[in-house]
Design a protein around this motif. Structure first.
Motif, PDB file in Angstrom:
ATOM      1  N   ARG A   1       0.768  -1.237   0.051  1.00  0.00           N
ATOM      2  CA  ARG A   1       0.010   0.087  -0.036  1.00  0.00           C
ATOM      3  C   ARG A   1       1.045   1.227  -0.020  1.00  0.00           C
ATOM      4  O   ARG A   1       0.192   2.197  -0.251  1.00  0.00           O
ATOM      5  CB  ARG A   1      -0.809  -0.040   1.201  1.00  0.00           C
ATOM      6  CG  ARG A   1      -2.039  -1.105   1.201  1.00  0.00           C
ATOM      7  CD  ARG A   1      -2.917  -0.875   2.358  1.00  0.00           C
ATOM      8  NE  ARG A   1      -2.477  -1.188   3.621  1.00  0.00           N
ATOM      9  CZ  ARG A   1      -2.727  -2.360   4.248  1.00  0.00           C
ATOM     10  NH1 ARG A   1      -3.034  -3.426   3.596  1.00  0.00           N
ATOM     11  NH2 ARG A   1      -2.050  -2.652   5.316  1.00  0.00           N
ATOM     12  N   GLY A   2       2.221   1.072   0.153  1.00  0.00           N
ATOM     13  CA  GLY A   2       2.960   2.210   0.404  1.00  0.00           C
ATOM     14  C   GLY A   2       2.702   3.038   1.611  1.00  0.00           C
ATOM     15  O   GLY A   2       3.510   4.291   1.484  1.00  0.00           O
ATOM     16  N   ALA A   3       2.462   2.614   2.660  1.00  0.00           N
ATOM     17  CA  ALA A   3       2.200   3.228   3.922  1.00  0.00           C
ATOM     18  C   ALA A   3       1.900   2.512   4.814  1.00  0.00           C
ATOM     19  O   ALA A   3       1.396   1.499   4.676  1.00  0.00           O
ATOM     20  CB  ALA A   3       0.625   4.321   3.613  1.00  0.00           C
ATOM     21  N   GLY A   4       2.310   3.141   6.147  1.00  0.00           N
ATOM     22  CA  GLY A   4       2.198   2.148   7.402  1.00  0.00           C
ATOM     23  C   GLY A   4       2.874   2.498   8.633  1.00  0.00           C
ATOM     24  O   GLY A   4       4.153   3.425   8.359  1.00  0.00           O
ATOM     25  N   ARG A   5       2.278   2.407   9.604  1.00  0.00           N
ATOM     26  CA  ARG A   5       3.158   2.901  10.957  1.00  0.00           C
ATOM     27  C   ARG A   5       3.297   1.673  11.991  1.00  0.00           C
ATOM     28  O   ARG A   5       2.370   0.991  12.371  1.00  0.00           O
ATOM     29  CB  ARG A   5       2.440   3.839  11.714  1.00  0.00           C
ATOM     30  CG  ARG A   5       2.229   5.340  10.941  1.00  0.00           C
ATOM     31  CD  ARG A   5       3.261   5.985  10.640  1.00  0.00           C
ATOM     32  NE  ARG A   5       3.003   7.013   9.757  1.00  0.00           N
ATOM     33  CZ  ARG A   5       3.165   8.345  10.410  1.00  0.00           C
ATOM     34  NH1 ARG A   5       3.590   8.675  11.698  1.00  0.00           N
ATOM     35  NH2 ARG A   5       2.870   9.396   9.406  1.00  0.00           N
ATOM     36  N   ILE A   6       4.704   1.572  12.262  1.00  0.00           N
ATOM     37  CA  ILE A   6       5.167   0.408  13.203  1.00  0.00           C
ATOM     38  C   ILE A   6       5.751   1.173  14.459  1.00  0.00           C
ATOM     39  O   ILE A   6       6.678   1.906  14.316  1.00  0.00           O
ATOM     40  CB  ILE A   6       6.101  -0.518  12.554  1.00  0.00           C
ATOM     41  CG1 ILE A   6       5.342  -1.236  11.391  1.00  0.00           C
ATOM     42  CG2 ILE A   6       6.414  -1.483  13.713  1.00  0.00           C
ATOM     43  CD1 ILE A   6       6.006  -2.360  10.830  1.00  0.00           C
ATOM     44  N   ILE A   7       5.209   0.684  15.450  1.00  0.00           N
ATOM     45  CA  ILE A   7       5.721   1.281  16.622  1.00  0.00           C
ATOM     46  C   ILE A   7       6.057   0.052  17.801  1.00  0.00           C
ATOM     47  O   ILE A   7       5.181  -0.650  17.983  1.00  0.00           O
ATOM     48  CB  ILE A   7       4.774   1.983  17.483  1.00  0.00           C
ATOM     49  CG1 ILE A   7       4.258   3.238  16.623  1.00  0.00           C
ATOM     50  CG2 ILE A   7       5.360   2.603  18.885  1.00  0.00           C
ATOM     51  CD1 ILE A   7       3.170   4.176  17.448  1.00  0.00           C
ATOM     52  N   ASN A   8       7.462  -0.025  18.104  1.00  0.00           N
ATOM     53  CA  ASN A   8       7.804  -1.035  18.984  1.00  0.00           C
ATOM     54  C   ASN A   8       8.100  -0.450  20.403  1.00  0.00           C
ATOM     55  O   ASN A   8       8.508   0.559  20.534  1.00  0.00           O
ATOM     56  CB  ASN A   8       9.195  -1.531  18.425  1.00  0.00           C
ATOM     57  CG  ASN A   8       9.094  -2.070  17.052  1.00  0.00           C
ATOM     58  OD1 ASN A   8       8.092  -2.675  16.818  1.00  0.00           O
ATOM     59  ND2 ASN A   8       9.979  -2.044  16.165  1.00  0.00           N
TER      60      ASN A   8
END
Length: 253
Positions: free
Chosen positions: A134-141
């Motif tokens: 999709r060309g987008a996303g947020r990952i928070i660890n």
């Protein structure tokens, strides 16, 4: 403010039936996100979901073991196929085991690493494959002050959280070009079920209050702003960063 608006976004939070995970889920929902709660205990997961639904939030549940790579992949693929995109992933699931390093059980070390490090890789990989398309996303660890510091009896935990911080940098390095923002939050000492024994220890609490410039334990709600920031359009050019939310403990000797 539109910069921090998560309306229309779907957020998967691992280990979100209690503690920090639950607080972050509620905070993201307050910013407009559609929640996808995860835990291994399906009963406890549904209880958390019902409580949030009772406050008017939109909540799905996705029970799977984050330490099982195949289970993570199957669950994420099935959810995306049936419900749609997971726009935000918060890798919060984690554990602690305290013992002197020279006596630390090998099986406990392996379990801790699978829970705190492997799970971040497994779930991020499962979700990122869809985000990349999709060309987008947020990952928070969710990292820790132990990403940068150490204390007696928790050396393997310190190693695991250092790995989470560097894995976050690696995710950003590989995936930023695909439109993903990959960052970490490093909590200090917070009053959570994981820290219940320490909170109940008067000597430790007294030490912590002296050691922390803010002079107290953190409250889980104080992590929400960082999570919203890193999930929202306000942080479009923030990548590979670990944001310490610790009352100043890593800034002071």
């Amino acid at each position: 403010m539109q910069l921090f608006d998560l309306t229309g976004k779907r957020a998967l939070i691992t280990g979100s039936s209690m503690g920090i995970g639950y607080a972050l889920a509620k905070g993201l929902a307050q910013a407009g996100a559609h929640l996808v709660l995860n835990a291994r205990n399906a009963e406890r997961l549904e209880e958390a979901a019902d409580k949030l639904r009772g406050e008017g939030f939109t909540v799905d549940t996705l029970a799977f073991d984050v330490t099982d790579a195949d289970a993570a992949l199957t669950a994420v693929d099935a959810y995306e196929a049936e419900h749609g995109a997971i726009d935000i992933l918060v890798n919060n699931a984690g554990m602690q085991h305290r013992a002197a390093l020279e006596e630390f059980p090998a099986d406990a070390f392996d379990t801790l690493m699978r829970t705190n490090v492997n799970s971040v890789f497994y779930v991020s990989k499962a979700v990122a494959r869809h985000m990349i398309k999709r060309g987008a996303g947020r990952i928070i660890n969710i990292a820790s002050v132990q990403s940068a510091l150490a204390r007696p009896s928790i050396a393997p935990y310190t190693a695991s959280k250092g790995a989470v911080t560097n894995l976050t940098k690696g995710m950003a390095t590989d995936w930023a070009k695909h439109g993903l923002n990959c960052n970490a939050i490093a909590p200090g000492y917070f009053d959570t079920p994981l820290n219940a024994a320490l909170v109940a220890d008067a000597d430790f609490s007294a030490w912590l209050e002296k050691r922390t410039p803010a002079g107290r334990w953190g409250r889980v709600e104080e992590l929400v702003g960082a999570a919203i920031f890193l999930s929202s359009p306000a942080s479009t050019f923030v990548n590979g960063h670990t944001l310490f939310v610790d009352g100043g403990i890593t800034a002071s000797l």
